[in-house]
Design a protein around this motif. Structure first.
Motif, PDB file in Angstrom:
ATOM      1  N   THR A 147       0.874  -1.186   0.000  1.00  0.00           N
ATOM      2  CA  THR A 147       0.000   0.000   0.000  1.00  0.00           C
ATOM      3  C   THR A 147       0.907   1.232   0.000  1.00  0.00           C
ATOM      4  O   THR A 147       1.329   1.680  -1.060  1.00  0.00           O
ATOM      5  N   PHE A 148       1.247   1.740   1.190  1.00  0.00           N
ATOM      6  CA  PHE A 148       2.164   2.872   1.263  1.00  0.00           C
ATOM      7  C   PHE A 148       3.594   2.340   1.427  1.00  0.00           C
ATOM      8  O   PHE A 148       3.808   1.129   1.493  1.00  0.00           O
ATOM      9  N   LEU A 149       4.579   3.254   1.458  1.00  0.00           N
ATOM     10  CA  LEU A 149       5.980   2.823   1.444  1.00  0.00           C
ATOM     11  C   LEU A 149       6.411   2.242   2.784  1.00  0.00           C
ATOM     12  O   LEU A 149       6.068   2.777   3.850  1.00  0.00           O
ATOM     13  N   GLU A 150       7.168   1.165   2.711  1.00  0.00           N
ATOM     14  CA  GLU A 150       7.709   0.527   3.910  1.00  0.00           C
ATOM     15  C   GLU A 150       9.198   0.848   4.034  1.00  0.00           C
ATOM     16  O   GLU A 150       9.848   1.187   3.038  1.00  0.00           O
ATOM     17  N   ASP A 151       9.718   0.720   5.235  1.00  0.00           N
ATOM     18  CA  ASP A 151      11.159   0.938   5.434  1.00  0.00           C
ATOM     19  C   ASP A 151      11.936  -0.011   4.527  1.00  0.00           C
ATOM     20  O   ASP A 151      11.582  -1.189   4.398  1.00  0.00           O
ATOM     21  N   GLY A 152      12.955   0.502   3.895  1.00  0.00           N
ATOM     22  CA  GLY A 152      13.761  -0.313   2.986  1.00  0.00           C
ATOM     23  C   GLY A 152      13.284  -0.264   1.547  1.00  0.00           C
ATOM     24  O   GLY A 152      14.029  -0.651   0.635  1.00  0.00           O
ATOM     25  N   ASP A 153      12.059   0.184   1.321  1.00  0.00           N
ATOM     26  CA  ASP A 153      11.578   0.279  -0.067  1.00  0.00           C
ATOM     27  C   ASP A 153      12.436   1.269  -0.852  1.00  0.00           C
ATOM     28  O   ASP A 153      12.814   2.332  -0.343  1.00  0.00           O
ATOM     29  N   GLU A 154      12.675   0.899  -2.109  1.00  0.00           N
ATOM     30  CA  GLU A 154      13.416   1.798  -2.996  1.00  0.00           C
ATOM     31  C   GLU A 154      12.498   2.211  -4.142  1.00  0.00           C
ATOM     32  O   GLU A 154      11.873   1.357  -4.773  1.00  0.00           O
ATOM     33  N   GLY A 188      16.456   8.878 -27.917  1.00  0.00           N
ATOM     34  CA  GLY A 188      17.554   9.119 -26.968  1.00  0.00           C
ATOM     35  C   GLY A 188      17.319  10.323 -26.089  1.00  0.00           C
ATOM     36  O   GLY A 188      18.248  10.906 -25.542  1.00  0.00           O
ATOM     37  N   LEU A 189      16.042  10.694 -25.951  1.00  0.00           N
ATOM     38  CA  LEU A 189      15.712  11.900 -25.194  1.00  0.00           C
ATOM     39  C   LEU A 189      15.101  11.505 -23.856  1.00  0.00           C
ATOM     40  O   LEU A 189      13.899  11.652 -23.632  1.00  0.00           O
ATOM     41  N   GLY A 190      15.942  10.963 -22.986  1.00  0.00           N
ATOM     42  CA  GLY A 190      15.470  10.564 -21.663  1.00  0.00           C
ATOM     43  C   GLY A 190      15.827  11.612 -20.637  1.00  0.00           C
ATOM     44  O   GLY A 190      16.708  12.445 -20.839  1.00  0.00           O
ATOM     45  N   LEU A 191      15.128  11.553 -19.511  1.00  0.00           N
ATOM     46  CA  LEU A 191      15.421  12.472 -18.415  1.00  0.00           C
ATOM     47  C   LEU A 191      16.276  11.804 -17.343  1.00  0.00           C
ATOM     48  O   LEU A 191      16.566  12.420 -16.325  1.00  0.00           O
ATOM     49  N   GLY A 192      16.657  10.535 -17.573  1.00  0.00           N
ATOM     50  CA  GLY A 192      17.419   9.833 -16.549  1.00  0.00           C
ATOM     51  C   GLY A 192      16.483   9.368 -15.453  1.00  0.00           C
ATOM     52  O   GLY A 192      15.338   9.020 -15.725  1.00  0.00           O
ATOM     53  N   GLU A 193      16.972   9.357 -14.211  1.00  0.00           N
ATOM     54  CA  GLU A 193      16.106   8.873 -13.138  1.00  0.00           C
ATOM     55  C   GLU A 193      16.359   9.588 -11.825  1.00  0.00           C
ATOM     56  O   GLU A 193      17.395  10.219 -11.628  1.00  0.00           O
ATOM     57  N   VAL A 194      15.351   9.465 -10.955  1.00  0.00           N
ATOM     58  CA  VAL A 194      15.480   9.963  -9.579  1.00  0.00           C
ATOM     59  C   VAL A 194      15.108   8.804  -8.664  1.00  0.00           C
ATOM     60  O   VAL A 194      14.111   8.128  -8.889  1.00  0.00           O
ATOM     61  N   THR A 195      15.958   8.573  -7.671  1.00  0.00           N
ATOM     62  CA  THR A 195      15.741   7.404  -6.825  1.00  0.00           C
ATOM     63  C   THR A 195      15.942   7.765  -5.357  1.00  0.00           C
ATOM     64  O   THR A 195      16.634   8.740  -5.023  1.00  0.00           O
ATOM     65  N   GLY A 196      15.307   6.979  -4.486  1.00  0.00           N
ATOM     66  CA  GLY A 196      15.481   7.182  -3.044  1.00  0.00           C
ATOM     67  C   GLY A 196      14.992   5.968  -2.293  1.00  0.00           C
ATOM     68  O   GLY A 196      14.105   5.254  -2.772  1.00  0.00           O
ATOM     69  N   ARG A 197      15.602   5.708  -1.130  1.00  0.00           N
ATOM     70  CA  ARG A 197      15.233   4.547  -0.311  1.00  0.00           C
ATOM     71  C   ARG A 197      14.758   5.046   1.051  1.00  0.00           C
ATOM     72  O   ARG A 197      15.324   5.982   1.609  1.00  0.00           O
ATOM     73  N   ILE A 198      13.729   4.376   1.567  1.00  0.00           N
ATOM     74  CA  ILE A 198      13.147   4.786   2.847  1.00  0.00           C
ATOM     75  C   ILE A 198      13.935   4.165   4.004  1.00  0.00           C
ATOM     76  O   ILE A 198      14.147   2.949   4.035  1.00  0.00           O
ATOM     77  N   THR A 199      14.368   5.008   4.937  1.00  0.00           N
ATOM     78  CA  THR A 199      15.005   4.504   6.158  1.00  0.00           C
ATOM     79  C   THR A 199      14.059   4.768   7.337  1.00  0.00           C
ATOM     80  O   THR A 199      13.186   5.640   7.250  1.00  0.00           O
ATOM     81  N   PRO A 200      14.214   3.999   8.424  1.00  0.00           N
ATOM     82  CA  PRO A 200      13.170   3.995   9.448  1.00  0.00           C
ATOM     83  C   PRO A 200      12.907   5.315  10.167  1.00  0.00           C
ATOM     84  O   PRO A 200      11.781   5.575  10.579  1.00  0.00           O
ATOM     85  N   GLY A 201      13.923   6.128  10.383  1.00  0.00           N
ATOM     86  CA  GLY A 201      13.658   7.353  11.140  1.00  0.00           C
ATOM     87  C   GLY A 201      13.682   7.091  12.635  1.00  0.00           C
ATOM     88  O   GLY A 201      13.896   5.964  13.091  1.00  0.00           O
ATOM     89  N   SER A 202      13.426   8.150  13.415  1.00  0.00           N
ATOM     90  CA  SER A 202      13.594   8.047  14.865  1.00  0.00           C
ATOM     91  C   SER A 202      12.409   7.316  15.504  1.00  0.00           C
ATOM     92  O   SER A 202      11.350   7.200  14.900  1.00  0.00           O
ATOM     93  N   ARG A 203      12.622   6.848  16.743  1.00  0.00           N
ATOM     94  CA  ARG A 203      11.564   6.127  17.455  1.00  0.00           C
ATOM     95  C   ARG A 203      10.379   7.029  17.746  1.00  0.00           C
ATOM     96  O   ARG A 203      10.525   8.238  17.926  1.00  0.00           O
ATOM     97  N   ASP A 204       9.195   6.447  17.827  1.00  0.00           N
ATOM     98  CA  ASP A 204       8.008   7.231  18.166  1.00  0.00           C
ATOM     99  C   ASP A 204       8.159   7.794  19.578  1.00  0.00           C
ATOM    100  O   ASP A 204       8.712   7.148  20.449  1.00  0.00           O
ATOM    101  N   LYS A 205       7.632   8.993  19.743  1.00  0.00           N
ATOM    102  CA  LYS A 205       7.650   9.597  21.091  1.00  0.00           C
ATOM    103  C   LYS A 205       6.222   9.763  21.572  1.00  0.00           C
ATOM    104  O   LYS A 205       5.324   9.915  20.776  1.00  0.00           O
TER     105      LYS A 205
END
Ligand SMILES: O=C(O)/C=C/C(=O)CC(=O)CC(=O)O
Ligand code: CA
Ligand code: MG
Length: 405
Positions: free
Chosen positions: A365-372, A388-405
């Protein structure tokens, strides 16, 4: 044609020549042009030819080059086209070709202001249905002006930067009070971004005709969005912390001159727009995105049917006399097409999380930690080919972030 060997299917053909900022070993970051799977290190090539302005390429961003304006952009493009097509230039250029695999890319532009529009009718309709099920999906202003908001330039990040899962306030629909914690509805927004080169004057709106005087080119944008934070915080003032934590952009800026091959006329707008938004030659670009979750294609949003043209977006964002600066970025808003597999966000692809996507045997459904998440895009020429007219790519991976407070 080029004397440089360009692999079949490369996004960076001999007429694309996008500019970016690369890092090679521990040398200072500087400006290069992409061709095939190589980078042309422009500063030493320009110096060897004793060109004025060679130092503009020895910079850690494109801003100084962008500030020069359209005549210089055109001259530079013509110079680059000659470098790669004229075999007499081979001896000068070849020593300064570096494999893309040997460099790291950083933000191409020092981003000044960031504005995000909402210009896809299909996306706006889908979000209206999801967020406001009891109302008309399009609000009354939507076809009269390109709706947008000011985003956060300082958190625009280079492709490849890890995205830390944001925390914030969110309130479950059956709860009476909010809680603070990690977003559980982390999403993407597939967008095209326009990079401003030539500044405008405070107090003086930019007309739709002057779009190409101000805008240098385009990048891919992923406007990461925390839907749970957004839903609770954003009425009535608009997006805030649910979208300001990170926005990723692609490293190579494709010029409007290169993209001209894929320009398509803007369809008629109904109702007619006010005179300051009207123009005879309004265009969009025939670009198709591809969205990959952990390497699997999940959507292919088409850009060409966007309701508002980028010239209208710029005219509207300066209509009150607000000026633009070198390095400003304005993005189209999420791009969605009419088909299910053309939606530009997971909130649409999974219809609010109620219809999970099956990706490689797993429900998402939504993004999970580790998803790229990777977005690529191609422009199509008037003959229908990708050229040959591409824009290339943009990428990112989800990391967990800080603990809930
Ligand atoms: O319609 C809404 O309530 C929300 C819309 C969005 O979240 C989209 C947005 O911020 C702009 C865009 O990327 O299209
Ligand atoms: Ca957005
Ligand atoms: Mg954002």
């Amino acid at each position: 044609m080029s004397w440089i060997d360009i692999p079949d299917g490369s996004p960076f053909g001999p007429e694309n020549l996008p500019l970016g900022v690369f890092r090679h070993g521990d040398e200072e970051p500087r400006v290069g042009a992409a061709i095939g799977d190589q980078v042309i290190d422009l500063a030493p090539v320009a110096s060897a030819q004793m060109l004025d302005g060679a130092q503009l390429f020895a910079q850690p961003s494109l801003n100084a080059f962008l500030a020069l304006g359209r005549p210089a952009w055109r001259a530079t493009r013509n110079w680059l086209l000659d470098l790669v097509s004229n075999s007499a230039e081979r001896d000068t250029v070849e020593p300064h070709l570096i494999p893309q695999s040997a460099v790291g890319m950083q933000l191409p532009v020092e981003v000044a202001d960031y504005v995000d529009f909402y210009a896809s009718e299909q996306h706006a309709t889908n979000l209206g249905r999801l967020f406001r099920p009891d109302s008309e999906p399009l609000l009354p202003n939507w076809k009269h002006l390109p709706v947008g908001y000011h985003g956060r330039a300082g958190t625009i990040v280079a492709s490849g930067t890890d995205i830390v899962r944001p925390s914030g306030q969110r309130k479950a629909s059956d709860a009476t009070v909010p809680t603070y914690g990690r977003s559980q509805r982390l999403d993407i927004e597939v967008e095209l971004g326009y990079v401003v080169g030539t500044p405008s004057t405070l107090g003086k709106p930019v007309s739709v005709e002057d779009f190409e005087e101000h805008v240098y080119g385009v990048v891919l944008v992923n406007d990461w969005s925390a839907r749970d934070l957004q839903a609770w915080e954003y009425v009535p003032l608009g997006p805030f912390l649910g979208k300001s934590f990170a926005t990723s952009i692609s490293p190579w800026v494709v010029s409007l001159d290169a993209l001209a091959a894929s320009a398509v006329p803007l369809p008629a707008q109904d109702p007619p727009v006010l005179p300051y938004l009207a123009g005879k030659n309004l265009v969009n670009y025939d670009i198709t995105f591809e969205v990959y979750l952990n390497g699997h294609l999940v959507s292919s949003p088409p850009y060409r049917d966007l309701y508002w043209s980028p010239a209208q977006m710029l005219a509207h964002l300066t209509a009150n006399g607000a000026s633009v600066r070198t390095g400003d970025l304005y993005a189209s808003g999420t791009v969605s097409g009419p088909e299910k597999n053309q939606r530009g966000s997971f909130i649409e692809l999974t219809w609010g999380g109620r219809e999970p996507l099956l990706v490689n045997g797993k429900h998402h459904t939504f993004l999970e930690d580790g998803d790229e998440l990777t977005i690529s895009a191609w422009a199509r020429g008037s003959d229908g080919s990708r050229l040959g007219l591409g824009l290339g790519e943009v990428t990112g991976r989800i990391t967990p972030g800080s603990r809930d407070k």
